[in-house]
Design an enzyme around this catalytic site. Structure first.
Site, PDB file in Angstrom:
ATOM      1  N   GLY A 341       0.827  -1.200   0.000  1.00 24.25           N
ATOM      2  CA  GLY A 341       0.000   0.000   0.000  1.00 24.25           C
ATOM      3  C   GLY A 341       0.853   1.238   0.000  1.00 24.25           C
ATOM      4  O   GLY A 341       2.039   1.211   0.334  1.00 24.25           O
ATOM      5  N   ASP A 459      -5.445   6.815  16.240  1.00 29.10           N
ATOM      6  CA  ASP A 459      -5.868   6.677  14.838  1.00 29.10           C
ATOM      7  C   ASP A 459      -6.623   5.367  14.630  1.00 29.10           C
ATOM      8  O   ASP A 459      -6.281   4.560  13.769  1.00 29.10           O
ATOM      9  CB  ASP A 459      -4.660   6.753  13.910  1.00 29.10           C
TER      10      ASP A 459
END
Length: 654
Positions: A341, A459
């Site tokens: 990614g 997060d």
């Protein structure tokens, strides 16, 4: 007359057994044992419980049940060795155990040592002596190198750092269980005076007069009339080989002494020097010198290419520091074919470490500024000591020029958001989603309350929840996390995270807390249940959408359409309402993660909150213009497309 070689084999396979439960193994060639998992007897006569494979179990038991009396007593001695795959880092240790069965169904690897499950209890009737090489806070371990007595669980009745009394120097010396050197253990239990003694020493030392660990324990109700005796071991993210070289046992008096002169050699142990070796050694030395010169020239040329940044203060972090060249080789030179990614945070690559064959994920983050780098690395290394089945293991880091590389365990199924929002992935059913939700909640509870310090993740979102090969949810990406001591306040004032998951009070305080993590977890709950992101283009916010459905008494209409009618209505309603409660604008009105876990497990009821009440609170909330300006200027939320298109593996930014 028998040949000397045959005599040696007979000695190595020597087994003296009788009906009263006495036996001796001086090596295990030809031995009759019940083996499970990766346990095996090598051609050299070693009993090897595990090898360098991750997350495995090895069991070896004497094949017959032994008749323990009332009160029970026994004595045993054995020689073991733990050879780690890497220096100073090993798989979990070895346990000598008494068990009513040789099939420990449901037993887990890693910190459970292959002996216990998550729900072990007094019904298990298991007594063990653990030689533990990993510190697990959840089991109240004293360190990563200790000897303990366990009864029906891994919270030791008594434990002490591994050591022995040196009779020559008259001092106590530390023993390193993962040194790779063979050591002898003596275990004695007397049911009459309920005394349990354990001693450890190198092979060069006799049995210590004073035991290392000693406790008074009544085992009459734990040890059944007939029990099996044997060994269990396991590995986790780190690996190593666990060996037993010899073993004797007795139900009547002291265990017979082992003949240490005939025990099998460990792999890599030095052999006796031969005449041929003495002659060839000088010649080999000259050849090695020539070869070494060539290697040095090649090495110096490659060194510039693989140069990494290493400062003096980083030596204290030891095994948490990876060599860049190892990561370079593991990822095939960070080739695009290993890319998992990419985003504003950098790039993530899949790799396989050449020596251990461990699969890893390597995240490359830019760090142009050196300010605060030491503190940041210190926190990263500290979080590398986190151990929980619902957390992605942070293995360590590396620095090279303008890059910081974080090394994680590789998760075979990537991130959860791929299964929620990528049309090319098969959708998850409700049972799988609910299991993932409970797992992430348990992991976050461990971060907030279960470790030696409070860890704020900062997060939490579907893009940072990784799935292993069995679709177990693991909270990952600790690149933004911060930690502080229990009972103190977080000093973090730099707002980071992802728009849609940021708690409103951040506009006033700028401080991330456990309450802001709970807010993000609420957005995560709604995200998983509805199949929608917290913020979408040309659509109302997810909290407002679910609230409107709740007000109209149609909250189940907020579920992910891909689920159809295949879902548990009560669980779906619970998750949606809990997600709203966690998203409450007042941080004090949000539940703690302990309460969240209790609600999800059915151990506590959801607090009574009406839809109108929640709508009233939400309509009354006031966002500062400074907060609107902050989130709109923050890199991870400056464009809606970035919010809607997160990485398929790790995501988040600094």
């Amino acid at each position: 007359m028998l040949l000397p070689g045959i005599l040696t084999v007979i000695l190595l396979a020597e087994l003296v057994a009788s009906s009263d439960g006495n036996f001796t193994f001086n090596g295990f060639s030809g031995a009759n044992l019940t083996l499970n998992g990766l346990a095996a007897i090598t051609s050299e006569g070693l009993l090897r419980l595990t090898n360098d494979t991750q997350q495995v179990i090895g069991h070896a038991f004497y094949p017959f049940q032994l008749p323990f009396g009332k009160p029970p007593s026994f004595s045993t001695t054995f020689v073991f060795a733990i050879k780690p795959s890497f220096p100073h880092t090993s798989g979990h240790g070895i346990a000598f155990a008494l068990s009513p069965s040789t099939e420990l169904r449901g037993s887990l690897p890693s910190q459970h040592l292959g002996l216990f499950t998550d729900t072990s209890s007094a019904r298990d009737h298991i007594v063990a002596v653990e030689l533990d090489t990993v510190k697990n806070v959840e089991f109240k371990d004293i360190n990563n190198n200790h000897v303990g007595i366990d009864v029906n669980g891994l919270v030791s009745v008594n434990s002490t750092p591994a050591a022995y009394f040196d009779t020559k120097e008259g001092v106590v010396k530390e023993l390193q269980l993962i040194s790779g050197e063979p050591m002898q253990v003596w275990v004695d239990y007397s049911g009459e005076d309920m005394r349990f003694d354990v001693a450890v020493a190198p092979l060069s030392e006799s049995k210590p007069k004073t035991p290392l660990v000693s406790s008074r324990i009544n085992l009459s109700s734990v040890i059944s009339d007939k029990m099996y005796v044997g060994f269990s071991s396991s590995t986790g993210a780190a690996t190593g080989s666990h060996y037993i070289l010899g073993w004797s046992f007795s139900l009547d008096g002291d265990a017979p002494p082992l003949d240490l002169t005939v025990l099998p050699r460990l792999p890599g142990s030095p052999k006796k020097k031969s005449v041929v070796l003495a002659i060839s050694l000088p010649v080999a030395a000259v050849l090695l010198l020539v070869v070494a010169t060539v290697i040095v020239v090649v090495f110096l040329r490659r060194r510039r290419k693989l140069a990494e940044l290493l400062e003096d203060w980083e030596h204290e972090f030891g095994p948490h520091r990876f060599h860049y060249k190892d990561l370079y080789r593991a990822t095939k030179g960070f080739d695009d074919e290993t890319l998992l990614g990419a985003g504003g945070f950098g790039r993530v690559y899949r790799g396989v470490l050449s020596k251990s064959k461990i699969e890893i994920a390597v995240k490359k983050i830019s760090h142009e500024s050196r300010q605060g780098m030491r503190e940041f690395i210190s926190e990263i290394v500290s979080m590398g000591r986190l151990r929980h089945r619902n957390l992605v293991q942070l293995l360590g880091y590396c620095r090279r020029r303008g890059e910081l590389l974080l090394v994680y365990d590789y998760m075979a199924n990537g991130s959860l958001d791929r299964f929620l929002f990528d049309g090319n992935q098969p959708p998850l059913n409700w049972s799988q989603r609910f299991h993932i939700i409970k797992g992430v909640a348990a992991g976050l509870l461990y971060l907030h309350e279960g470790w030696e310090q409070v860890v704020i993740h900062r997060d939490i979102k579907a893009g940072n929840v990784l799935l292993d090969s069995e679709l177990n949810g693991k909270l990952g990406d600790f690149g933004l996390a911060r930690l502080y001591d229990h009972g103190t306040n977080s000093q973090t004032t730099h707002i980071v995270g992802t728009l849609g998951y940021l708690a409103p009070e951040l506009s006033r305080t700028g401080k991330a807390t456990t309450h802001t993590d709970v807010y993000a977890f609420g957005a995560f709950l709604l995200e998983v249940a509805s199949g929608k992101r917290p913020l979408q283009l040309d659509a109302p916010g997810l909290v407002d959408f679910v609230l409107e459905c709740w007000k109209m008494s149609t909250i189940l209409e907020a579920r992910d359409p891909k689920l159809g009618d295949e879902y548990a209505a009560k669980e779906m309603e619970l998750v949606l309402q809990l997600g709203l409660l966690c998203s409450h604008p007042d941080p004090m009105a949000r539940p703690s993660m302990k309460q969240v876990v209790q609600i999800l497990e059915g151990d506590a009821s959801l607090p009574t909150v009406s839809a109108d009440g929640m709508i009233s609170c939400l309509s009354a909330r006031q966002y500062d213009e400074s907060f609107d300006h902050l989130v709109l200027s923050y890199p991870s939320s400056s464009a809606a497309t970035h919010v809607l298109r997160s990485s398929p593996f790790f995501s988040g930014t600094r």
